[in-house]
Design an enzyme around this catalytic site. Sequence first.
Site, PDB file in Angstrom:
ATOM      1  N   TYR A  82       0.819  -1.212   0.000  1.00  0.00           N
ATOM      2  CA  TYR A  82       0.000   0.000   0.000  1.00  0.00           C
ATOM      3  C   TYR A  82       0.857   1.268   0.000  1.00  0.00           C
ATOM      4  CZ  TYR A  82      -3.965  -3.033   1.068  1.00  0.00           C
ATOM      5  OH  TYR A  82      -4.918  -4.009   1.017  1.00  0.00           O
ATOM      6  N   LYS A  95       3.718 -15.410   1.599  1.00  0.00           N
ATOM      7  CA  LYS A  95       3.787 -16.308   0.443  1.00  0.00           C
ATOM      8  C   LYS A  95       5.233 -16.404  -0.026  1.00  0.00           C
ATOM      9  CE  LYS A  95       0.684 -16.893  -2.706  1.00  0.00           C
ATOM     10  NZ  LYS A  95       0.205 -18.278  -2.539  1.00  0.00           N
ATOM     11  N   ASP A 138      -2.628 -17.917   1.377  1.00  0.00           N
ATOM     12  CA  ASP A 138      -3.842 -18.433   0.735  1.00  0.00           C
ATOM     13  C   ASP A 138      -4.392 -19.635   1.503  1.00  0.00           C
ATOM     14  OD1 ASP A 138      -1.502 -19.702  -0.069  1.00  0.00           O
ATOM     15  OD2 ASP A 138      -2.251 -20.273  -2.036  1.00  0.00           O
ATOM     16  N   ASP A 178      -5.111  -7.173   5.624  1.00  0.00           N
ATOM     17  CA  ASP A 178      -6.359  -6.504   5.258  1.00  0.00           C
ATOM     18  C   ASP A 178      -7.417  -7.548   4.916  1.00  0.00           C
ATOM     19  OD1 ASP A 178      -8.112  -4.538   4.547  1.00  0.00           O
ATOM     20  OD2 ASP A 178      -6.963  -3.767   2.853  1.00  0.00           O
ATOM     21  N   ASP A 185     -10.588  -9.278   7.493  1.00  0.00           N
ATOM     22  CA  ASP A 185     -11.999  -9.166   7.116  1.00  0.00           C
ATOM     23  C   ASP A 185     -12.673 -10.542   7.082  1.00  0.00           C
ATOM     24  OD1 ASP A 185     -11.873  -6.439   6.941  1.00  0.00           O
ATOM     25  OD2 ASP A 185     -12.701  -6.311   4.928  1.00  0.00           O
TER      26      ASP A 185
END
Length: 367
Positions: A142, A193, A225, A249, A253
């Site tokens: 980000y 990852k 993942d 992020d 959620d």
Amino acid sequence: MTSYKLLLLPGDGIGPEVMAEVEKVIGALDALGLARFEIERDLVGGSAIDAHGKPLTDEALARADAADAILLGAVGGPKWADVAYEIRPEAGLLRLRKDLGLFANLRPAICYPALADASALKRELVEGLDIMIVRELTGGVYFGEPKEITTLPDGSKRAVDTQVYTTAEIERIAHVAFDLARKRSGRVASAEKHNVMKSGVLWKEVVTKVHADYSDVTLEHVLADNCAMQLVRRPKQYDVLVTDNLFGDVLSDVAAMLTGSLGMLPSASLGAVDAKGSRKALYEPVHGSAPDIAGKGYANPIAMIGSLAMCLRYSFGLGEAADLLDSAVTRTLASGARTRDIVAEGTTPISTSEMGDAIIRELKHAA
Ligand code: NAD
């Protein structure tokens, strides 16, 4: 008794409504002799734009810098949809996070037994769930440069975001996760990852190195993942989950929805520990300003009150008062009290202020 300097930034929409309930809880904690505060108040977001033409004044920032901790409601809403990008309501919150160096975002996902049926998953998978997601908040994709969209010779476009992490950034977030695990069940899972990303390789390597200082904590590495899949398959396997800004992020959620309603989830954003052993900290609900229900008395104040409990625990070391407040919330829910967002069909919801009162009654009863 130590008096803590607390800055309240109610913000916009339902922010002031849920903050009003926190102010009542603060009064009750004081009356019960559990905690003492010096309270200051200021504006952030749309309310600050209306009053001062910008979403955070330098004076408010200075107040935030001087406070022992900050409690924030929420910012934003359709009223400010057309203001310039640089002074949009969210810019006030981003400036606070950036200028105070709040790099560690703690998001607990707790499933209260009384609300297990409100989750998208089966009761047995989520009942008693208590995960702490530790998300790196000021680095990663980000913020990494270059970050741009360029036009190619053939007229098509090319977009670039850059995922970048340094050893120091990973070390400090890993320390936060391991320190937290020591106060919980002593388990950390680290998600990245490393199979396809260099930043993942470094992340895994640094977290493993930091772990050497925490022989009492167990560490598991998990691919991000796979972690997303495990969170909906068997979420209770995790205790503290540490990850970068982007994966954090998304994973937080996912974890949030395991618990039922957005109105239930608190969060903390912490800075580095300074020479005096203290750290900057901002506590806020995960939800936004909910303009669709603002001013109606429908808002659930539990995320905001839970944010105060986190503040007691992580900024002031008042674990006992935090436990009392958390268990007052649990018992209030067990008694059947529900705001609209969590009410079962056919039953009557109570208002924001009635929920606050019910929690305070339970708090007084237990203290
Ligand atoms: P939101 O979280 O405000 O609302 C999403 C839905 O959840 C709405 O239906 C709302 O009524 C409900 N909800 C949220 N909090 C609730 C509560 N405490 N009790 C009961 N119901 C609740 O998200 P949104 O609608 O996407 O965003 C609204 C505004 O909030 C936007 O301007 C957005 O930018 C802003 N926002 C701010 C923050 C923040 O201040 N940290 C975070 C997210 C969104």
